[in-house]
Design an enzyme around this catalytic site. Sequence first.
Site, PDB file in Angstrom:
ATOM      1  N   ASN A 121     -49.505 -47.903 -19.261  1.00 46.26           N
ATOM      2  CA  ASN A 121     -50.234 -47.963 -17.998  1.00 46.26           C
ATOM      3  C   ASN A 121     -49.348 -47.460 -16.868  1.00 46.26           C
ATOM      4  O   ASN A 121     -48.133 -47.669 -16.849  1.00 46.26           O
ATOM      5  CB  ASN A 121     -50.826 -49.348 -17.713  1.00 46.26           C
ATOM      6  N   GLU A 170     -49.519 -47.548 -12.877  1.00 49.10           N
ATOM      7  CA  GLU A 170     -50.215 -48.066 -11.695  1.00 49.10           C
ATOM      8  C   GLU A 170     -49.872 -47.240 -10.463  1.00 49.10           C
ATOM      9  O   GLU A 170     -49.034 -46.327 -10.518  1.00 49.10           O
ATOM     10  CB  GLU A 170     -49.866 -49.550 -11.515  1.00 49.10           C
ATOM     11  N   CYS A 190     -54.873 -46.901 -17.399  1.00 53.19           N
ATOM     12  CA  CYS A 190     -54.550 -47.779 -18.526  1.00 53.19           C
ATOM     13  C   CYS A 190     -53.761 -47.022 -19.608  1.00 53.19           C
ATOM     14  O   CYS A 190     -53.842 -45.794 -19.724  1.00 53.19           O
ATOM     15  CB  CYS A 190     -55.825 -48.298 -19.181  1.00 53.19           C
ATOM     16  N   GLU A 197     -54.226 -46.992 -22.865  1.00 49.68           N
ATOM     17  CA  GLU A 197     -55.041 -46.355 -23.911  1.00 49.68           C
ATOM     18  C   GLU A 197     -55.540 -44.989 -23.451  1.00 49.68           C
ATOM     19  O   GLU A 197     -55.537 -44.011 -24.206  1.00 49.68           O
ATOM     20  CB  GLU A 197     -56.244 -47.231 -24.287  1.00 49.68           C
ATOM     21  N   CYS A 252     -59.814 -52.606 -22.159  1.00 51.37           N
ATOM     22  CA  CYS A 252     -60.842 -52.753 -21.120  1.00 51.37           C
ATOM     23  C   CYS A 252     -62.058 -51.894 -21.466  1.00 51.37           C
ATOM     24  O   CYS A 252     -62.005 -51.020 -22.345  1.00 51.37           O
ATOM     25  CB  CYS A 252     -60.281 -52.388 -19.749  1.00 51.37           C
ATOM     26  N   CYS A 298     -61.610 -48.071 -21.308  1.00 52.03           N
ATOM     27  CA  CYS A 298     -60.832 -47.539 -22.434  1.00 52.03           C
ATOM     28  C   CYS A 298     -61.648 -47.551 -23.725  1.00 52.03           C
ATOM     29  O   CYS A 298     -61.521 -46.638 -24.541  1.00 52.03           O
ATOM     30  CB  CYS A 298     -59.537 -48.327 -22.595  1.00 52.03           C
TER      31      CYS A 298
HETATM   32  N1  THU Z   1     -54.525 -52.251 -18.694  1.00 50.62           N
HETATM   33  C1  THU Z   1     -54.304 -51.362 -19.705  1.00 50.62           C
HETATM   34  O1  THU Z   1     -53.355 -50.564 -19.662  1.00 50.62           O
HETATM   35  N2  THU Z   1     -55.170 -51.375 -20.754  1.00 50.62           N
HETATM   36  C2  THU Z   1     -56.248 -52.192 -20.860  1.00 50.62           C
HETATM   37  O2  THU Z   1     -57.046 -52.046 -21.770  1.00 50.62           O
HETATM   38  C3  THU Z   1     -56.418 -53.275 -19.904  1.00 50.62           C
HETATM   39  C4  THU Z   1     -55.609 -53.198 -18.668  1.00 50.62           C
HETATM   40  C5  THU Z   1     -53.624 -52.222 -17.542  1.00 50.62           C
HETATM   41  C6  THU Z   1     -54.245 -51.737 -16.267  1.00 50.62           C
HETATM   42  C7  THU Z   1     -53.362 -52.364 -15.227  1.00 50.62           C
HETATM   43  O3  THU Z   1     -52.243 -51.523 -15.028  1.00 50.62           O
HETATM   44  C8  THU Z   1     -52.896 -53.651 -15.874  1.00 50.62           C
HETATM   45  O4  THU Z   1     -53.154 -53.519 -17.266  1.00 50.62           O
HETATM   46  C9  THU Z   1     -53.614 -54.893 -15.364  1.00 50.62           C
HETATM   47  O5  THU Z   1     -54.987 -54.745 -15.424  1.00 50.62           O
END
Ligand code: THU
Length: 136
Positions: A46, A48, A57, A59, A90, A93
């Site tokens: 991920n 941000e 994310c 994935e 999520c 994804c």
């Molecule tokens: N996140 C992912 O990388 N993958 C997911 O399937 C769920 C959430 C990340 C997004 C964000 O940077 C952090 O987790 C908190 O939501």
Amino acid sequence: MADASTLAALRAAAFAAMDNAYAPYSKFRVGAALLTTDGQIVTGCNVENAAYPAGTCAERAAVGAAVVRGLRAFTHVVVATEASTPTPPCGMCRQVLHEFAPGCVVLSVTRGGAEAEWPLADLLPYAFEPSSLRDA
Ligand code: THU
């Protein structure tokens, strides 16, 4: 089905990707590792952003990294986190994984050793997919 050593390599790759996650806001680091149908491993983490919705994310980062290499067919995705329980991908994804690998298996692993596994089809039933567009 992937053999045990391949799955071990996939887990290790997902944790290595997680170590590079850029998650200063949520502090929730995620790594993802895709296994392609020809046995290659492609990772993502991920990433941000100070403008929160611009973050990505793990994935989806992995899928993008694979597609740019010409790899579009996956059998497994491993999601690695430091959470106490395995986290499922999520919704966005799930949708992106479905585009390329509707039959793939999602394996979620934690630093503490907890694991959960789901067929993507169970996580995203009745998906909107490329064929859905033909009915428009
Ligand atoms: N996140 C992912 O990388 N993958 C997911 O399937 C769920 C959430 C990340 C997004 C964000 O940077 C952090 O987790 C908190 O939501």
